[in-house]
Design an enzyme around this catalytic site. Structure first.
Site, PDB file in Angstrom:
ATOM      1  CG  ASP A 190      -0.439  -0.017   2.515  1.00 48.09           C
ATOM      2  OD1 ASP A 190       0.785  -0.101   2.616  1.00 48.09           O
ATOM      3  OD2 ASP A 190      -1.204   0.032   3.488  1.00 48.09           O
ATOM      4  CB  CYS A 226      -6.315  -2.298  -2.337  1.00 50.65           C
ATOM      5  SG  CYS A 226      -6.908  -0.614  -2.544  1.00 50.65           S
ATOM      6  CB  SER A 227      -5.927  -2.071   2.664  1.00 53.89           C
ATOM      7  OG  SER A 227      -6.229  -2.020   4.030  1.00 53.89           O
ATOM      8  N   GLY A 229      -9.230   0.639  -0.625  1.00 47.77           N
ATOM      9  CA  GLY A 229     -10.024   0.688  -1.859  1.00 47.77           C
ATOM     10  C   GLY A 229      -9.892   2.004  -2.596  1.00 47.77           C
ATOM     11  NE  ARG A 232      -2.752  -1.491  -1.935  1.00 46.28           N
ATOM     12  CZ  ARG A 232      -2.552  -2.242  -0.869  1.00 46.28           C
ATOM     13  NH1 ARG A 232      -1.678  -3.226  -0.926  1.00 46.28           N
ATOM     14  NH2 ARG A 232      -3.230  -2.023   0.244  1.00 46.28           N
ATOM     15  CD  GLN A 273      -4.555   7.563  -0.558  1.00 43.74           C
ATOM     16  OE1 GLN A 273      -4.050   7.663   0.556  1.00 43.74           O
ATOM     17  NE2 GLN A 273      -5.492   8.411  -0.979  1.00 43.74           N
TER      18      GLN A 273
HETATM   19  N1  PTR Z   1     -10.281  12.819   4.583  1.00 41.55           N
HETATM   20  C1  PTR Z   1     -11.499  13.491   4.171  1.00 41.55           C
HETATM   21  C2  PTR Z   1     -12.626  13.245   5.134  1.00 41.55           C
HETATM   22  O1  PTR Z   1     -12.586  12.285   5.875  1.00 41.55           O
HETATM   23  O2  PTR Z   1     -13.571  14.029   5.060  1.00 41.55           O
HETATM   24  C3  PTR Z   1     -11.959  12.975   2.867  1.00 41.55           C
HETATM   25  C4  PTR Z   1     -11.090  13.291   1.738  1.00 41.55           C
HETATM   26  C5  PTR Z   1     -10.643  12.304   0.935  1.00 41.55           C
HETATM   27  C6  PTR Z   1     -10.748  14.582   1.419  1.00 41.55           C
HETATM   28  C7  PTR Z   1      -9.898  12.576  -0.188  1.00 41.55           C
HETATM   29  C8  PTR Z   1     -10.023  14.873   0.292  1.00 41.55           C
HETATM   30  C9  PTR Z   1      -9.609  13.863  -0.514  1.00 41.55           C
HETATM   31  O3  PTR Z   1      -8.923  14.251  -1.619  1.00 41.55           O
HETATM   32  P1  PTR Z   1      -8.362  13.383  -2.801  1.00 41.55           P
HETATM   33  O4  PTR Z   1      -9.524  12.687  -3.416  1.00 41.55           O
HETATM   34  O5  PTR Z   1      -7.732  14.374  -3.713  1.00 41.55           O
HETATM   35  O6  PTR Z   1      -7.335  12.458  -2.169  1.00 41.55           O
HETATM   36  N1  PTR Z   2      -5.632   6.418   6.770  1.00 40.89           N
HETATM   37  C1  PTR Z   2      -5.205   5.217   6.109  1.00 40.89           C
HETATM   38  C2  PTR Z   2      -3.702   5.234   5.884  1.00 40.89           C
HETATM   39  O1  PTR Z   2      -3.189   6.135   5.205  1.00 40.89           O
HETATM   40  O2  PTR Z   2      -3.049   4.342   6.419  1.00 40.89           O
HETATM   41  C3  PTR Z   2      -5.992   5.017   4.867  1.00 40.89           C
HETATM   42  C4  PTR Z   2      -5.416   4.239   3.747  1.00 40.89           C
HETATM   43  C5  PTR Z   2      -4.894   2.958   3.889  1.00 40.89           C
HETATM   44  C6  PTR Z   2      -5.444   4.798   2.495  1.00 40.89           C
HETATM   45  C7  PTR Z   2      -4.418   2.249   2.794  1.00 40.89           C
HETATM   46  C8  PTR Z   2      -4.976   4.115   1.400  1.00 40.89           C
HETATM   47  C9  PTR Z   2      -4.469   2.833   1.547  1.00 40.89           C
HETATM   48  O3  PTR Z   2      -4.036   2.180   0.455  1.00 40.89           O
HETATM   49  P1  PTR Z   2      -4.951   1.295  -0.513  1.00 40.89           P
HETATM   50  O4  PTR Z   2      -6.158   2.100  -0.892  1.00 40.89           O
HETATM   51  O5  PTR Z   2      -4.040   1.051  -1.653  1.00 40.89           O
HETATM   52  O6  PTR Z   2      -5.288   0.054   0.247  1.00 40.89           O
END
Ligand code: PTR
Ligand code: PTR
Length: 332
Positions: A190, A226-227, A229, A232, A273
């Site tokens: 991840d 994925c974890s 979602g 990845r 991400q």
């Molecule tokens: N972390 C925010 C929340 O819990 O309200 C949600 C969030 C997710 C905000 C993604 C912005 C984000 O931006 P992007 O889609 O560009 O990663």
């Molecule tokens: N807040 C978590 C973290 O950053 O560890 C959320 C998160 C976890 C976000 C895994 C993305 C992750 O990766 P994927 O979507 O590839 O599983």
């Protein structure tokens, strides 16, 4: 501009990928702060524990609803999953978090409700010593029971970097046994990227050959998870969508990758991400274009098609530290 020219331009600046990624991120944050997108359903007390990560939630305006709340502790239509439809190429996917123990029945309910032909899993159960997903599927010739669903593993094949399982899904009281492909890719940490664009493209080619991906918006969706979602999962889907656009004859000069990602993020937040994941997706598309060009040149009998330096190799170089990407902060 070709996709290669656009890639090279971002690449030319040492913080190019970070800057582009930050711009895309800020755009999304603005819309969320504007309350254009809400997550109220996901945050309701009866649903909140069904989320693996408190900061990765499906939008209210675009979430998968279960027909029945299945057997989860609290009966609601909620699951942390979002439909993603790209109408122009007939692609329809469900993007989901890795099931929790408590949401596994809901997950199978979703697979049943939407007649999902395949589940594409891009994570391992344990990563970095942490559990990233519940083992919601049978791995050997065992049969699992999740609420009214029973899932049997009929076949399991190990391939280079992924496992392909054939599952049989049945629902209590229903005289119907459904085959569900389960493809688990195991080489992608991840927040990271796969080892090479070539390996990743072989996985995608394998999945495309199974004929499980939709070609019309009315075809049933595959589930990609994925974890969380998003990271990845978003990277995988972006590459498939761009390849499908190219297949359907859209000129590459007409394809706006950042624009596409922004559109996709309106359907599920956080897709892709890291700047490196965006770069990897783009590099995979370039490798695909080069392969297609080489194949076409060979088919034309020219036989002289030189292998253009592949973007996939550049990813390797980055690993070896020869190319530096995104080491500076945007705007500095
Ligand atoms: N972390 C925010 C929340 O819990 O309200 C949600 C969030 C997710 C905000 C993604 C912005 C984000 O931006 P992007 O889609 O560009 O990663
Ligand atoms: N807040 C978590 C973290 O950053 O560890 C959320 C998160 C976890 C976000 C895994 C993305 C992750 O990766 P994927 O979507 O590839 O599983």
């Amino acid at each position: 501009r070709t996709l290669k020219e656009a890639f090279d331009q971002i690449e030319a600046s040492s913080y190019g990928w970070n800057r582009l990624f930050t711009q895309m991120h800020n755009q999304m944050v603005e819309s969320i702060e504007d309350n254009r997108y809400s997550f109220d359903e996901a945050r309701k007390s009866e649903n909140f524990d069904k989320n693996r990560y408190i900061d990765v939630l499906p939008y209210d305006h675009n979430r998968i609803k279960l027909t029945e709340g299945a057997e989860s502790k609290v009966h609601t239509d909620y699951i942390n999953a979002s439909p993603l439809r790209i109408d122009s190429v007939g692609r329809s996917y469900i993007l989901a978090q890795g099931p929790l123990k408590e949401t596994s029945t809901d997950f199978w309910q979703m697979v049943w409700d939407y007649r999902v032909p395949a589940i594409i899993m891009l994570n391992r159960i344990v990563e970095g010593g942490m559990i990233k997903c519940y083992e919601y599927f049978p791995t050997a010739s065992t049969e699992l029971q999740h609420g009214p669903f029973s899932i049997a593993c009929k076949d399991s094949k190990n391939n280079d970097g992924f496992v392909h399982r054939m599952l049989e899904l049945k629902k209590k009281g229903v005289d119907d046994a459904r085959e569900v492909h389960h493809i688990q890719y195991t080489l992608w940490p991840d927040h990271g990227v796969p080892p090479s664009t070539g390996k990743f493209l072989s996985l995608l080619a394998y999945i495309r050959n199974l004929n499980v991906l939709s070609n019309s918006i009315d075809d049933p969706p595959v589930v990609v998870h994925c974890s969380a979602g998003i990271g990845r999962t978003g990277t995988f889907v972006l590459v498939d969508v761009v390849m499908k656009l190219l297949d359907s004859g859209v000129a590459e000069t007409k394809i706006d990758i950042p624009g596409l990602v922004s559109d996709m993020r309106k359907m599920r937040c956080g897709l892709i991400q890291t700047p490196q994941q965006l770069r990897f997706a783009w590099a995979s598309i370039l490798t695909h274009l080069e392969k297609t060009a080489t194949a076409a040149a060979t088919a034309n009998g020219s036989g002289t098609a030189k292998t253009i330096e592949s973007a996939g190799d550049e990813v390797e170089k980055e690993k070896n530290g020869r190319i530096k990407v995104g080491t500076e902060q945007p705007g500095t």
